[in-house]
Design a protein around this motif. Structure first.
Motif, PDB file in Angstrom:
ATOM      1  N   ASP A  31      58.825  14.777  48.038  1.00 41.77           N
ATOM      2  CA  ASP A  31      60.055  14.268  46.846  1.00 41.77           C
ATOM      3  C   ASP A  31      60.569  15.621  46.513  1.00 41.77           C
ATOM      4  O   ASP A  31      59.746  16.465  46.309  1.00 41.77           O
ATOM      5  CB  ASP A  31      59.090  13.260  45.590  1.00 41.77           C
ATOM      6  CG  ASP A  31      59.991  13.136  44.804  1.00 41.77           C
ATOM      7  OD1 ASP A  31      60.912  12.501  45.146  1.00 41.77           O
ATOM      8  OD2 ASP A  31      59.672  13.341  43.517  1.00 41.77           O
ATOM      9  N   ASP A  32      61.936  15.188  46.167  1.00 41.49           N
ATOM     10  CA  ASP A  32      62.582  16.606  45.566  1.00 41.49           C
ATOM     11  C   ASP A  32      62.352  17.796  46.022  1.00 41.49           C
ATOM     12  O   ASP A  32      62.608  18.602  45.343  1.00 41.49           O
ATOM     13  CB  ASP A  32      62.071  16.592  43.969  1.00 41.49           C
ATOM     14  CG  ASP A  32      63.280  17.070  43.130  1.00 41.49           C
ATOM     15  OD1 ASP A  32      64.430  16.639  43.376  1.00 41.49           O
ATOM     16  OD2 ASP A  32      62.810  17.473  42.046  1.00 41.49           O
TER      17      ASP A  32
ATOM     18  N   ARG B 245      59.975  19.509  47.836  1.00 44.44           N
ATOM     19  CA  ARG B 245      58.748  20.139  47.488  1.00 44.44           C
ATOM     20  C   ARG B 245      58.475  20.891  49.093  1.00 44.44           C
ATOM     21  O   ARG B 245      57.899  21.884  48.775  1.00 44.44           O
ATOM     22  CB  ARG B 245      57.703  19.339  47.089  1.00 44.44           C
ATOM     23  CG  ARG B 245      58.013  18.609  45.564  1.00 44.44           C
ATOM     24  CD  ARG B 245      56.765  17.777  45.295  1.00 44.44           C
ATOM     25  NE  ARG B 245      57.161  17.145  43.984  1.00 44.44           N
ATOM     26  CZ  ARG B 245      56.441  16.085  43.438  1.00 44.44           C
ATOM     27  NH1 ARG B 245      55.280  15.695  44.033  1.00 44.44           N
ATOM     28  NH2 ARG B 245      56.406  15.689  42.304  1.00 44.44           N
TER      29      ARG B 245
ATOM     30  N   SER C  47      71.258  15.658  41.192  1.00 44.79           N
ATOM     31  CA  SER C  47      70.303  15.105  40.453  1.00 44.79           C
ATOM     32  C   SER C  47      70.751  13.605  39.867  1.00 44.79           C
ATOM     33  O   SER C  47      71.875  13.635  39.383  1.00 44.79           O
ATOM     34  CB  SER C  47      69.692  16.026  39.525  1.00 44.79           C
ATOM     35  OG  SER C  47      68.830  15.670  38.501  1.00 44.79           O
TER      36      SER C  47
ATOM     37  N   LYS D  35      67.273   9.348  43.913  1.00 38.79           N
ATOM     38  CA  LYS D  35      66.535   9.690  45.256  1.00 38.79           C
ATOM     39  C   LYS D  35      65.050   9.204  45.292  1.00 38.79           C
ATOM     40  O   LYS D  35      64.594   8.683  46.300  1.00 38.79           O
ATOM     41  CB  LYS D  35      66.695  11.033  45.426  1.00 38.79           C
ATOM     42  CG  LYS D  35      68.137  11.464  45.749  1.00 38.79           C
ATOM     43  CD  LYS D  35      68.314  12.946  46.279  1.00 38.79           C
ATOM     44  CE  LYS D  35      67.829  13.791  45.094  1.00 38.79           C
ATOM     45  NZ  LYS D  35      68.449  13.983  43.982  1.00 38.79           N
ATOM     46  N   THR D  36      64.401   9.656  44.155  1.00 37.60           N
ATOM     47  CA  THR D  36      62.766   9.295  44.078  1.00 37.60           C
ATOM     48  C   THR D  36      62.500   7.787  44.221  1.00 37.60           C
ATOM     49  O   THR D  36      61.677   7.305  44.939  1.00 37.60           O
ATOM     50  CB  THR D  36      62.322   9.985  42.911  1.00 37.60           C
ATOM     51  OG1 THR D  36      62.348  11.415  43.153  1.00 37.60           O
ATOM     52  CG2 THR D  36      60.902   9.736  42.826  1.00 37.60           C
TER      53      THR D  36
ATOM     54  N   ASN E 175      63.297  13.472  50.261  1.00 37.42           N
ATOM     55  CA  ASN E 175      64.536  13.665  49.640  1.00 37.42           C
ATOM     56  C   ASN E 175      64.746  14.818  49.437  1.00 37.42           C
ATOM     57  O   ASN E 175      63.769  15.593  48.871  1.00 37.42           O
ATOM     58  CB  ASN E 175      64.648  12.488  48.374  1.00 37.42           C
ATOM     59  CG  ASN E 175      63.856  12.984  47.190  1.00 37.42           C
ATOM     60  OD1 ASN E 175      64.199  13.822  46.588  1.00 37.42           O
ATOM     61  ND2 ASN E 175      62.816  12.100  47.040  1.00 37.42           N
TER      62      ASN E 175
ATOM     63  N   PRO F 248      67.301  17.604  46.876  1.00 34.43           N
ATOM     64  CA  PRO F 248      68.453  17.821  45.877  1.00 34.43           C
ATOM     65  C   PRO F 248      69.383  18.650  46.338  1.00 34.43           C
ATOM     66  O   PRO F 248      69.122  19.772  47.024  1.00 34.43           O
ATOM     67  CB  PRO F 248      67.728  18.154  44.574  1.00 34.43           C
ATOM     68  CG  PRO F 248      66.421  18.799  45.001  1.00 34.43           C
ATOM     69  CD  PRO F 248      65.865  18.037  46.329  1.00 34.43           C
TER      70      PRO F 248
END
Length: 270
Positions: free
Chosen positions: A135-136, A138, A154, A158-159, A174, A176
């Protein structure tokens, strides 16, 4: 002194036989400390399999507990058990017949369905864990392993979209898109067909980000919700999406479920 022979219960099934074994073990524990020899005989597919089992049961003076859902096999096993006076228990037959009467619907009589459900469940769990891990942005390695990769600025959902798709058993990563951060190389090495760009109306994004700042107890005029900043981010994101060559979806007035449905249809059509 001669050792007592443990009674033998053969658990027969046209699937894995785990259900029948679990039931027999639950019953056998009620006779502790007497031990019961439970032998599973799984994946019976024809009458010859049943004949072989019957011969073994006779040799061991055993009993049969079975979870056969194929009517022909169930009837044949009962016929042979009665012929040789073998004690037997049909675990599923009476339940299935009662449900057929209650629901006014014939059962599928298809072996192994519970395991298909289990498999489905574990695939969903695996997909959810994948979505959380990647996620995001990471870990960019997820881009290479994912079924679907979502990119966008942002607050483009997405999350939540990743989690919704994960519950549909899709592995989703996903990433950003931020002007100050170079996009990962993986975005440009994977097929653009599995990348989905999320676009949003700048006015809508301004409202969303302003509310987000209020939730965090921060002033609404912070750079994060600044109109010029939002336009700059969206322009930057558009350039990256064009470079990737991915499909772009405008999520301005779409619920997560609606966007997910579009993505799933695209994925399956490919």
């Amino acid at each position: 002194m001669e050792r007592a022979v443990k009674p033998v219960v053969f658990v027969a099934s046209d699937s894995a036989g785990e259900t029948g074994e679990a039931v027999v073990r639950a019953a056998a524990v009620q006779f502790h400390p007497q031990q019961v020899d439970i032998r599973r005989v799984p994946f019976l597919i024809d009458t010859s399999d049943i004949d072989r089992m019957i011969r073994t049961v006779i040799e061991r003076s055993g009993a049969i507990v079975f979870t056969l859902v194929i009517p022909e096999l169930r009837d044949y096993l009962i016929e042979q058990a009665e012929r040789y006076r073998i004690p037997y228990i049909d675990l599923l037959g009476p339940i299935i017949r009662t449900l057929e009467q209650t629901l006014d619907q014939e059962a599928r009589h298809q072996p192994g369905m519970i395991h298909k459900l289990d498999e489905d469940y574990f695939k969903k769990v695996e997909a959810v864990e994948f979505a959380v891990k990647y996620d995001d942005g990471r870990d960019f390695n997820g881009i290479l392993q994912a079924d679907i990769v979502l990119v966008g600025v942002s607050r483009t959902s997405k999350t939540p979209l990743s989690m919704y798709l994960a519950h549909k058993k899709f592995k989703v990563a996903n990433v950003p898109l931020v002007p100050e951060i170079q996009p990962p190389e993986q975005l440009f090495t994977v097929s653009g067909k599995k990348v989905v760009g999320l676009r949003i109306d700048p006015i809508k994004l301004n409202v969303i980000r302003t509310e987000r700042l209020k939730t965090l107890g921060l002033p609404g005029n912070a750079t994060y919700a600044n109109t010029e900043r939002i336009h700059a981010e969206l322009e930057y994101a558009d350039k990256i999406m064009q470079k990737i060559g991915c499909t772009v979806i405008d999520v301005s007035n779409k619920a997560v479920e609606e966007t997910a449905s579009i993505i799933i249809d695209m994925y399956r059509s490919r």
